[in-house]
Design an enzyme around this catalytic site. Structure first.
Site, mmCIF file in Angstrom:
data_model
loop_
_atom_site.group_PDB
_atom_site.id
_atom_site.type_symbol
_atom_site.label_atom_id
_atom_site.label_comp_id
_atom_site.label_asym_id
_atom_site.label_seq_id
_atom_site.Cartn_x
_atom_site.Cartn_y
_atom_site.Cartn_z
ATOM 1 N N ASP A 89 0.693 -1.171 -0.090
ATOM 2 C CA ASP A 89 0.176 0.062 0.082
ATOM 3 C C ASP A 89 1.073 1.268 0.057
ATOM 4 O OD1 ASP A 89 -2.826 0.736 0.160
ATOM 5 O OD2 ASP A 89 -2.587 1.238 2.336
ATOM 6 N N TYR A 91 2.342 4.648 1.145
ATOM 7 C CA TYR A 91 2.195 5.652 2.338
ATOM 8 C C TYR A 91 1.308 6.429 2.371
ATOM 9 C CZ TYR A 91 7.146 3.937 2.818
ATOM 10 O OH TYR A 91 8.428 3.016 2.700
ATOM 11 N N PHE A 102 7.942 1.189 -1.174
ATOM 12 C CA PHE A 102 8.991 1.485 0.174
ATOM 13 C C PHE A 102 9.907 2.736 -0.088
ATOM 14 C CE2 PHE A 102 8.665 -3.117 -0.172
ATOM 15 C CZ PHE A 102 8.343 -3.407 1.337
ATOM 16 N N HIS A 217 8.722 -9.451 6.081
ATOM 17 C CA HIS A 217 8.600 -8.135 5.518
ATOM 18 C C HIS A 217 9.644 -7.238 6.414
ATOM 19 C CE1 HIS A 217 6.606 -3.980 5.160
ATOM 20 N NE2 HIS A 217 6.104 -4.461 3.988
#
Length: 255
Positions: A89, A91, A102, A217
């Site tokens: 998703d 930020y 990321f 993760h």
């Protein structure tokens, strides 16, 4: 002591932060090599439903990030993809998302998951942690930084999940697996690892070479936990060595 931002502060930030200006996907930049996949999706009932939802939310005053949902497809043409890093998703804070998994916009504080990515780069390759959080340099040398959901509303994580983005990003992953002569897939966390069978099936159909590397993760909640801690996974050196053997060099220090 620094004061925590209040409602007025967050409103000011959202006013200043770049956000999605139009829900018309024809106005969103993307490299021409992706256009067949994109056109088929936006013409489908799922794509039309997603576009209608985005149009409605913008009309209702929602602040949607990032300003360029397809930026990963702009910076990394299909023919150049050699690594896929799959996020979940964008930020959801003002000014953070820049359309790359990321990655955060220049000048934005490096988020915790990205800090752990940098820690593993340092441990694995001896690379000093970069000062900033933008991964544009990776995208420009063939690292597709793809989230499975490509928009989000401010302060509402996963607010656009299951609206249709996942159908498009599955199609994009399939296109890579069908066309890339050699590609490394870095699947961090259960959400990304759920795409492994899709990647394997498409790669096998074409006979391409795919290296799938899975670990937890990089979030602080899971980066050090078993069964496969992210810190210590060695994915960056493994990807670098595997691609070098196939004459597709990658330089993780180029940020």
């Amino acid at each position: 002591m620094a004061r925590a931002p209040g409602t007025a502060d967050l409103f000011a930030l959202s006013e200043a932060a770049p956000a999605l200006a139009t829900a018309d996907p024809c106005q969103w930049a993307a490299d021409a090599s992706w256009q067949d996949v994109l056109a088929a999706f936006w013409a489908s009932p799922t794509g039309q439903g997603l576009s209608a939802h985005l149009t409605q939310r913008l009309a209702q005053g929602a602040c949607v990030f990032p300003p360029e949902p397809l930026r990963a497809l702009t910076l990394t043409p299909l023919s150049q993809v050699r690594v896929v890093i799959l996020g979940q998703d964008p930020y959801h804070g003002p000014g953070q998302a820049e359309g790359l998994a990321f990655s955060v916009a220049p000048g934005v504080k490096v988020p915790p998951s990205l800090r752990n990515i940098y820690k593993e780069l340092q441990r694995d390759l001896g690379m000093a942690p970069p000062a900033g959080g933008s991964l544009v340099g990776w995208a420009r040398q063939g690292v597709l930084l793809l989230n499975t959901c490509l928009t989000v509303e401010q302060g509402l994580p996963a607010s656009h999940a299951k609206r249709g983005w996942e159908v498009l990003t599955d199609a994009l992953l399939t296109a890579v697996a069908l066309q890339a002569p050699a590609c490394v897939y870095l699947l961090w966390g259960a959400h990304a690892q759920a795409k492994a069978s899709l990647i394997q099936a498409a790669s096998a159909k074409r006979g391409g070479q795919a290296l799938i590397l899975a670990a937890n993760h990089p979030s602080p909640l899971s980066a050090l936990r078993p069964p496969t801690p992210f810190i210590g996974c060695g994915h960056f050196s493994q990807a670098q060595d595997w691609l070098a053997e196939r004459s597709f060099p990658i330089d993780w220090s180029r940020l």
